[in-house]
Design a protein around this motif. Structure first.
Motif, PDB file in Angstrom:
ATOM      1  N   GLU A 184      -7.027   1.889  13.853  1.00  0.00           N
ATOM      2  CA  GLU A 184      -5.974   3.047  14.241  1.00  0.00           C
ATOM      3  C   GLU A 184      -4.679   2.414  14.392  1.00  0.00           C
ATOM      4  N   LYS A 185      -4.591   1.348  15.323  1.00  0.00           N
ATOM      5  CA  LYS A 185      -3.313   0.913  15.313  1.00  0.00           C
ATOM      6  C   LYS A 185      -2.670   0.413  14.043  1.00  0.00           C
ATOM      7  N   MET A 186      -3.789  -0.170  13.201  1.00  0.00           N
ATOM      8  CA  MET A 186      -3.144  -0.679  12.239  1.00  0.00           C
ATOM      9  C   MET A 186      -2.775   0.347  11.177  1.00  0.00           C
ATOM     10  N   ASN A 187      -3.470   1.215  11.201  1.00  0.00           N
ATOM     11  CA  ASN A 187      -3.165   2.285  10.272  1.00  0.00           C
ATOM     12  C   ASN A 187      -1.836   3.071  10.575  1.00  0.00           C
ATOM     13  N   LYS A 188      -1.394   3.035  11.794  1.00  0.00           N
ATOM     14  CA  LYS A 188      -0.192   3.741  12.335  1.00  0.00           C
ATOM     15  C   LYS A 188       1.116   2.543  12.227  1.00  0.00           C
ATOM     16  N   SER A 189       0.656   1.362  11.704  1.00  0.00           N
ATOM     17  CA  SER A 189       1.826   0.570  11.680  1.00  0.00           C
ATOM     18  C   SER A 189       2.824   0.753  10.542  1.00  0.00           C
ATOM     19  N   ASP A 190       3.959   0.927  10.718  1.00  0.00           N
ATOM     20  CA  ASP A 190       5.087   1.394   9.534  1.00  0.00           C
ATOM     21  C   ASP A 190       4.924   0.018   8.524  1.00  0.00           C
ATOM     22  N   ILE A 191       5.013  -1.298   8.982  1.00  0.00           N
ATOM     23  CA  ILE A 191       4.660  -2.206   7.928  1.00  0.00           C
ATOM     24  C   ILE A 191       3.674  -2.184   7.241  1.00  0.00           C
ATOM     25  N   MET A 192       2.540  -2.001   7.811  1.00  0.00           N
ATOM     26  CA  MET A 192       1.232  -1.660   7.049  1.00  0.00           C
ATOM     27  C   MET A 192       1.392  -0.597   6.003  1.00  0.00           C
ATOM     28  N   GLN A 193       1.923   0.544   6.205  1.00  0.00           N
ATOM     29  CA  GLN A 193       2.152   1.712   5.579  1.00  0.00           C
ATOM     30  C   GLN A 193       3.005   1.248   4.222  1.00  0.00           C
ATOM     31  N   GLU A 194       3.928   0.532   4.744  1.00  0.00           N
ATOM     32  CA  GLU A 194       5.027  -0.129   3.413  1.00  0.00           C
ATOM     33  C   GLU A 194       4.384  -0.932   2.639  1.00  0.00           C
ATOM     34  N   TRP A 195       3.352  -1.976   2.952  1.00  0.00           N
ATOM     35  CA  TRP A 195       2.301  -2.682   2.308  1.00  0.00           C
ATOM     36  C   TRP A 195       1.559  -2.192   1.517  1.00  0.00           C
ATOM     37  N   TRP A 196       0.831  -1.195   2.100  1.00  0.00           N
ATOM     38  CA  TRP A 196      -0.283  -0.341   1.364  1.00  0.00           C
ATOM     39  C   TRP A 196       0.407   0.417   0.144  1.00  0.00           C
ATOM     40  N   LYS A 197       1.609   0.924   0.348  1.00  0.00           N
ATOM     41  CA  LYS A 197       2.393   1.547  -0.923  1.00  0.00           C
ATOM     42  C   LYS A 197       2.274   0.776  -2.188  1.00  0.00           C
ATOM     43  N   LEU A 198       2.249  -0.633  -1.822  1.00  0.00           N
ATOM     44  CA  LEU A 198       2.327  -1.668  -2.909  1.00  0.00           C
ATOM     45  C   LEU A 198       0.776  -1.910  -3.280  1.00  0.00           C
ATOM     46  N   THR A 199       0.006  -2.156  -2.404  1.00  0.00           N
ATOM     47  CA  THR A 199      -1.472  -2.673  -2.842  1.00  0.00           C
ATOM     48  C   THR A 199      -2.219  -1.333  -3.060  1.00  0.00           C
ATOM     49  N   LYS A 200      -2.482  -0.374  -2.309  1.00  0.00           N
ATOM     50  CA  LYS A 200      -3.367   0.533  -2.627  1.00  0.00           C
ATOM     51  C   LYS A 200      -3.431   1.316  -4.083  1.00  0.00           C
ATOM     52  N   PRO A 201      -2.236   1.181  -4.848  1.00  0.00           N
ATOM     53  CA  PRO A 201      -2.412   1.675  -6.031  1.00  0.00           C
ATOM     54  C   PRO A 201      -3.097   0.814  -7.084  1.00  0.00           C
ATOM     55  N   CYS A 202      -3.255  -0.396  -6.746  1.00  0.00           N
ATOM     56  CA  CYS A 202      -4.185  -1.373  -7.628  1.00  0.00           C
ATOM     57  C   CYS A 202      -5.678  -1.218  -7.433  1.00  0.00           C
ATOM     58  N   PHE A 203      -6.001  -0.218  -6.807  1.00  0.00           N
ATOM     59  CA  PHE A 203      -7.524   0.014  -6.601  1.00  0.00           C
ATOM     60  C   PHE A 203      -7.756   0.894  -7.503  1.00  0.00           C
ATOM     61  N   MET A 204      -9.108   0.711  -8.269  1.00  0.00           N
ATOM     62  CA  MET A 204      -9.691   1.594  -9.088  1.00  0.00           C
ATOM     63  C   MET A 204      -9.846   3.093  -8.662  1.00  0.00           C
ATOM     64  N   HIS A 205     -10.080   3.297  -7.693  1.00  0.00           N
ATOM     65  CA  HIS A 205     -10.485   4.622  -7.066  1.00  0.00           C
ATOM     66  C   HIS A 205      -9.255   4.948  -5.994  1.00  0.00           C
ATOM     67  N   HIS A 206      -7.881   4.720  -6.336  1.00  0.00           N
ATOM     68  CA  HIS A 206      -6.848   5.073  -5.235  1.00  0.00           C
ATOM     69  C   HIS A 206      -6.713   6.499  -5.336  1.00  0.00           C
ATOM     70  N   ASP A 207      -6.921   7.076  -6.287  1.00  0.00           N
ATOM     71  CA  ASP A 207      -6.732   8.748  -6.491  1.00  0.00           C
ATOM     72  C   ASP A 207      -7.660   9.374  -5.496  1.00  0.00           C
ATOM     73  N   GLN A 208      -8.985   8.617  -5.211  1.00  0.00           N
ATOM     74  CA  GLN A 208      -9.781   9.138  -4.211  1.00  0.00           C
ATOM     75  C   GLN A 208      -9.793   8.453  -2.723  1.00  0.00           C
ATOM     76  N   GLU A 209      -8.685   7.814  -2.766  1.00  0.00           N
ATOM     77  CA  GLU A 209      -8.475   6.955  -1.262  1.00  0.00           C
ATOM     78  C   GLU A 209      -9.735   6.153  -1.088  1.00  0.00           C
ATOM     79  N   VAL A 210     -10.300   5.342  -2.068  1.00  0.00           N
ATOM     80  CA  VAL A 210     -11.371   4.581  -1.882  1.00  0.00           C
ATOM     81  C   VAL A 210     -10.960   3.277  -2.107  1.00  0.00           C
ATOM     82  N   TYR A 211     -11.037   2.437  -1.034  1.00  0.00           N
ATOM     83  CA  TYR A 211     -10.420   0.888  -1.309  1.00  0.00           C
ATOM     84  C   TYR A 211     -11.697   0.042  -0.988  1.00  0.00           C
ATOM     85  N   TYR A 212     -11.626  -0.785   0.031  1.00  0.00           N
ATOM     86  CA  TYR A 212     -12.720  -1.587   0.482  1.00  0.00           C
ATOM     87  C   TYR A 212     -14.020  -0.877   1.067  1.00  0.00           C
ATOM     88  N   THR A 213     -14.959  -1.277   0.751  1.00  0.00           N
ATOM     89  CA  THR A 213     -16.286  -0.590   1.434  1.00  0.00           C
ATOM     90  C   THR A 213     -16.879  -1.817   2.053  1.00  0.00           C
TER      91      THR A 213
END
Length: 104
Positions: free
Chosen positions: A66-95
């Motif tokens: 939860e702390k990581m999820n609320k981090s502003d810097i992580m939110q900025e990083w994930w704006k770059l990395t998360k769209p790289c995932f196949m199922h980004h539109d479903q918000e599925v990343y690492y399982t």
């Protein structure tokens, strides 16, 4: 300490971008990961399949996530990395994978 193994699939056209981002992870991102008690963090790649391994040495994994999820810097990083995932539109990343064997 608990070990985690995770799997993800990248969009084939985004593999190079994901690799490039991880060749120069922002120091602030690394600090948040460390502050959230994740150690020995590794990402492996085969084609567009990713495997992630890390060790957690904290006392409350859910609170640290939860702390990581609320981090502003992580939110900025994930704006770059998360769209790289196949199922980004479903918000599925690492399982998470189930550990079935470990030798110390």
């Amino acid at each position: 300490m608990k070990r985690y193994g995770q799997h993800a699939t990248l969009k084939p056209e985004k593999v190079e971008e994901y690799v490039k981002l991880h060749s120069a992870v922002w120091p602030e991102v690394l600090q948040v990961i460390s502050d959230c008690h994740q150690k020995n963090y590794s990402i492996y790649l085969e084609g567009n399949e990713c495997f992630c391994y890390f060790e957690y040495d904290g006392d409350d994994f859910d609170a640290d996530i939860e702390k990581m999820n609320k981090s502003d810097i992580m939110q900025e990083w994930w704006k770059l990395t998360k769209p790289c995932f196949m199922h980004h539109d479903q918000e599925v990343y690492y399982t998470d994978w189930k550990e079935i064997f470990h030798l110390n």
